[in-house]
Design a protein around this motif. Structure first.
Motif, PDB file in Angstrom:
ATOM      1  N   UNK A 251       0.834  -1.208   0.000  1.00 33.24           N
ATOM      2  CA  UNK A 251       0.000   0.000   0.000  1.00 33.24           C
ATOM      3  C   UNK A 251       0.869   1.259   0.000  1.00 33.24           C
ATOM      4  N   UNK A 252       1.948   1.193  -0.716  1.00 33.03           N
ATOM      5  CA  UNK A 252       2.888   2.311  -0.719  1.00 33.03           C
ATOM      6  C   UNK A 252       2.422   3.419  -1.642  1.00 33.03           C
ATOM      7  N   UNK A 274       9.164  11.674  -1.360  1.00 27.97           N
ATOM      8  CA  UNK A 274       8.717  10.988  -0.151  1.00 27.97           C
ATOM      9  C   UNK A 274       8.056   9.668  -0.492  1.00 27.97           C
ATOM     10  N   UNK A 275       8.100   8.731   0.469  1.00 24.82           N
ATOM     11  CA  UNK A 275       7.507   7.400   0.275  1.00 24.82           C
ATOM     12  C   UNK A 275       6.983   6.906   1.618  1.00 24.82           C
ATOM     13  N   UNK A 276       5.818   6.249   1.591  1.00 24.90           N
ATOM     14  CA  UNK A 276       5.235   5.697   2.803  1.00 24.90           C
ATOM     15  C   UNK A 276       4.647   4.321   2.484  1.00 24.90           C
ATOM     16  N   UNK A 277       4.975   3.312   3.315  1.00 25.47           N
ATOM     17  CA  UNK A 277       4.461   1.961   3.101  1.00 25.47           C
ATOM     18  C   UNK A 277       3.959   1.375   4.413  1.00 25.47           C
ATOM     19  N   UNK A 278       3.055   0.418   4.297  1.00 21.50           N
ATOM     20  CA  UNK A 278       2.609  -0.348   5.455  1.00 21.50           C
ATOM     21  C   UNK A 278       3.311  -1.707   5.446  1.00 21.50           C
ATOM     22  N   UNK A 305       7.525   1.219   6.404  1.00 25.75           N
ATOM     23  CA  UNK A 305       8.632   2.150   6.173  1.00 25.75           C
ATOM     24  C   UNK A 305       8.110   3.548   5.863  1.00 25.75           C
ATOM     25  N   UNK A 306       8.975   4.518   6.082  1.00 28.70           N
ATOM     26  CA  UNK A 306       8.724   5.889   5.645  1.00 28.70           C
ATOM     27  C   UNK A 306      10.057   6.539   5.321  1.00 28.70           C
ATOM     28  N   UNK A 307      10.138   7.229   4.194  1.00 32.23           N
ATOM     29  CA  UNK A 307      11.380   7.905   3.806  1.00 32.23           C
ATOM     30  C   UNK A 307      11.055   9.175   3.048  1.00 32.23           C
ATOM     31  N   UNK A 308      11.947  10.138   3.140  1.00 26.24           N
ATOM     32  CA  UNK A 308      11.795  11.384   2.395  1.00 26.24           C
ATOM     33  C   UNK A 308      13.155  12.045   2.266  1.00 26.24           C
ATOM     34  N   UNK A 309      13.232  13.020   1.390  1.00 26.11           N
ATOM     35  CA  UNK A 309      14.480  13.739   1.180  1.00 26.11           C
ATOM     36  C   UNK A 309      14.276  14.949   0.304  1.00 26.11           C
ATOM     37  N   UNK A 310      15.305  15.775   0.255  1.00 28.98           N
ATOM     38  CA  UNK A 310      15.269  16.983  -0.566  1.00 28.98           C
ATOM     39  C   UNK A 310      16.696  17.401  -0.875  1.00 28.98           C
ATOM     40  N   UNK A 311      16.855  18.119  -1.975  1.00 31.10           N
ATOM     41  CA  UNK A 311      18.181  18.592  -2.363  1.00 31.10           C
ATOM     42  C   UNK A 311      18.049  19.881  -3.141  1.00 31.10           C
TER      43      UNK A 311
END
Length: 785
Positions: A251-252, A274-278, A305-311
């Motif tokens: 369900x990401x 950004x990414x979010x998963x169950x 999981x959850x991840x995010x970033x920026x540049x």
């Protein structure tokens, strides 16, 4: 029918040399299609044109002034827009001295994956550690991982802690990446002796190397179309891209936005993702050793999981070169699956801030062609969080902290080719220096001798390398390369009681300052053969200094379920390798085949002793202890294997072309007494069919992994085989900008593990407790504005 390769261009005022790698060409009935070359950025300091000969190969070497003029001329945009390249072409690199695996931007968008190990999992000769699928999976190349596989982004070290623990994430997200290359052989020497297995290089446009061009083009989908250096009067140009996807198995939801702009002498880039998963779905009960635990809803417990970033970055362009910098933030919060992880609600909260600088300068000089440099500084930290007592939720907190502060500078000078009578010789010289500070404290036992996995330690590396390439004829080339580095480490080994060590040798708790001077060299030959084939043979001698974790560890390591005991008496590890390859990049049948053999002297590995421990030395050998005692040791070992992949276009069908493709890889690794090196990938064999035209790609593939029964004597279990069935359909086209402003689109559906097989990864420490994701469908859509 004709087959062409678009030559690599030197782009405008930036004077950027892009290495053109030979790629596949599409055979179509009664038509001729130009296929753009895959741009390979990482493999070699020697930057050359594509493998195909020039139209007039006998002409003399150009002067520096003539070459500079040609760079400007080559950068002029074509009058007509080229046709869109078709998806799904097998990229075969033929002008390198060892195998290079290229994952193009379109393939990254189709495959997805939260980690590089997930993205590369099914590539010949490569797999992922998949400790936590989608969250922590580091690439493994030919059975070699962590301290023998380098991971770089835009030319500098990734700077995380994934080589210190299999549960640690790689701080490079495919969602923000535009191309990935896996480099093996002599070219890996430019990155260090800790890349014996190879280098995984991720690239993006965070430091622009040319000004963006707003003219529509498919040639660089996922990267801004590049233009020559503009004048101050040039109007600013802005391009944008959105990347988004949804996956049913976990369900990401993932999304990213990339922005490029420039004008005059400046170019800028910004991205955010950004990414979010169950917890992901699994086909059956995951725990082999314990059938009594509750698993709800057919999902792998504790795998969300959850991840995010920026540049943000920018570059300044001047006559003959550019200089640029970028700052990047990576964040991840993910759970650790497995029995212990689920019981303790274990999760990792990681953060990395990274600053990169790079530049390039082409002086108008008779001897120097180009000077390049890269620099990076990383501040990384993650907390391992969980319950001290699984029965008491009030004990939730930080159990361990890892920090890594790392700095690196690398400079290369490529000299002008000169005629040595017997060959045209091109030389590249490089210098590299790096410093790393590591710590792994635990708040559970503050101030004690065994607090955390190791005491704070640091290391410094200084290295110089040289690549000499000899062009005897257009069809015959050779390379001789060498590297020497000096490594100094500073750390503390604790007092190990004699009866806790397998050899009974006591070890004092003293400060140690070992130093090593590894030396490496390689020689290679590249030969064009009839039928458009290219053959290669390389021989390497590579020395590797032990790393801090191998020398100074002295505590429980939950990720590997081991109680790690470092060995401060480790010596330099030596690898002697031979690789033979045969490749073909053009025509309706494209393929690459490689066989290799590597003999290791003093191969460093975790040797499981059969003794069980808990979280301190006093628990070793006690009844009910749960983790394996592991001592870093050295033995001679042999690795041998091979890889093959091909793509055959059979004929025209419904306005497109259809064909078949297949792959094969095997690695066998044994110590000199015939026992098995632990955690080696299985033999894999796969194939499928495809259909494509200018816009559509349809493909079905089945990859069969055989059972892995070649296991270590102590504490490793066999792994069952599996069948991984995948199917995909994608559509890529230009759009009418009057619709909603987008000018290009790629969208599609990908089905993974369609047989819903129980897949356990033989290289994973937690394979008997963690199943790979079950059946799922991924939908993705990317738009370029």
């Amino acid at each position: 029918m004709s087959f062409k390769l678009r030559r690599a261009q030197r782009l405008g005022g930036a004077s950027l040399l892009l290495l053109g790698a030979a790629t596949s060409a599409l055979a179509e009935d009664k038509s001729s299609t130009e296929i753009p070359a895959v741009t390979v950025t990482a493999p070699s300091p020697i930057v050359r044109r594509a493998v195909v000969p020039t139209r007039n190969p006998g002409r003399p070497t150009r002067t520096a002034r003539a070459r500079s003029h040609e760079r400007t001329a080559d950068a002029t945009p074509a009058a007509s827009t080229p046709a869109a390249p078709q998806q799904g072409l097998l990229p075969v690199v033929t002008n390198q001295f060892a195998t290079v695996t290229v994952v193009t931007n379109d393939e990254i968008r189709r495959e997805g994956g939260g980690q590089l190990g997930d993205l590369l999992f099914s590539k010949p000769g490569i797999t992922g550690s998949s400790f936590a699928p989608g969250a922590s999976s580091r690439p493994i190349i030919r059975g070699l991982d962590v301290n023998r596989v380098g991971i770089v982004e835009n030319g500098t070290n990734s700077g995380g802690a994934s080589d210190l623990g299999e549960d640690h994430f790689v701080p490079i997200d495919p969602l923000a990446t535009s191309q990935v290359e896996v480099v093996r052989g002599p070219a890996a020497l430019r990155y260090g002796s800790t890349s014996i297995g190879g280098v995984v290089s991720a690239t993006n446009n965070r430091i622009p190397d040319a000004l963006p061009n707003c003219a529509p083009s498919f040639l660089t989908y996922g990267m801004p179309t590049k233009a020559p250096l503009a004048s101050a009067a040039t109007s600013p140009c802005v391009t944008a891209e959105t990347r988004s996807a949804f996956s049913s198995v976990d369900r990401s939801v993932e999304s990213g936005v990339l922005l490029d702009t420039g004008g005059g002498n400046f170019a800028f880039h910004a991205d955010v993702y950004g990414r979010n998963t169950t917890d992901y779905s699994i086909p059956s009960y995951p725990y082999l050793a314990d059938q009594t635990r509750l698993v709800a809803n057919g999902r792998q417990p504790n795998s969300a999981t959850r991840s995010d970033g920026a540049s943000i970055g920018g570059s300044y362009f001047f006559q003959g070169g550019y200089i640029g910098a970028a700052i990047t933030q990576n964040d991840a919060l993910y759970h650790i699956p497995g029995i212990d992880g689920a019981d303790h609600n274990t999760r990792i909260d990681g953060h990395q801030t990274k600053i990169n600088v790079k530049g390039e300068y082409h002086p108008d000089a008779a001897a120097i062609d180009v000077v390049r440099f890269w620099a990076g500084a990383t501040d990384y930290r993650h907390n391992e969080i969980g319950l001290a007592d699984p029965a008491d939720p009030n004990t939730d907190g930080v159990r361990q902290t890892f920090t890594n502060k790392e700095q690196e500078i690398r400079t290369e000078v490529q000299l002008m080719p000169f005629n040595a009578r017997f060959a045209e010789v091109t030389t590249a010289l490089g210098f590299q220096v790096g410093h790393q500070e590591l710590s792994a404290p635990s708040p559970d036992n503050p101030g004690t001798l065994f607090n955390g996995l190791w005491d704070p330690n640091n290391s410094t590396r200084v290295a110089a390398y040289a690549f000499n390439e000899f062009k005897f004829t257009d069809a015959t080339r050779a390379q001789i390369a060498g590297r020497i580095e000096h490594v100094e480490l500073h750390g503390t080994t604790p007092d190990f009681p004699a009866d806790f060590l397998p050899d009974g040798t006591p070890q004092a708790a003293i400060s140690r300052n070992p130093s090593f001077t590894p030396k490496s060299g390689s020689i290679g030959l590249l030969q064009d053969l009839p039928g458009g084939m290219v053959g290669s043979i390389t021989a390497q001698y590579v020395e590797r200094a032990p790393k801090a974790a191998e020398l100074f560890s002295r505590g429980a390591h939950d990720a590997t379920a081991t109680f790690d005991i470092g060995n401060p008496n480790l010596t330099i590890e030596t690898a002697k390798s031979v690789e033979v390859g045969l490749r073909k990049a053009t025509g309706p049948f494209r393929f690459e085949a490689t066989i290799y053999y590597t003999h290791f002297n003093n191969f460093i590995y975790r040797r499981l002793t059969g003794v069980m421990c808990d979280d301190d030395f006093a628990s070793c050998g006690a009844l009910g202890a749960e983790v394996n005692q592991a001592v870093y040791s050295q033995r001679d070992a042999n690795f041998r294997g091979g890889e093959f992949q091909s793509q055959l276009e059979i004929g025209a069908l419904q306005g497109g072309i259809w064909g078949i493709e297949n792959q094969f890889d095997v690695v066998r690794a044994t110590f000199t007494d015939g026992t098995n090196v632990p955690r080696i990938p299985p033999l894999r064999l796969g194939g499928g069919v495809f259909w494509r035209d200018d816009n559509w790609l349809m493909r079905v593939n089945l990859l069969h992994a055989f059972a892995q029964n070649n296991i270590a004597v102590i504490a490793e279990t066999p792994t069952a085989g599996y069948n991984l069935l995948k199917a995909e359909v994608s559509y890529k086209t230009r759009l009418d900008r009057n619709w909603f402003g987008a000018r290009e689109m790629i969208a599609g559906l990908v089905g993974n593990n369609l047989l819903n097989e129980n897949i356990r990864n033989s290289v994973s420490y937690t394979k008997d407790e963690v199943l790979m994701p079950g059946i799922g469908v991924r939908a993705f859509a990317n738009f370029k504005f």
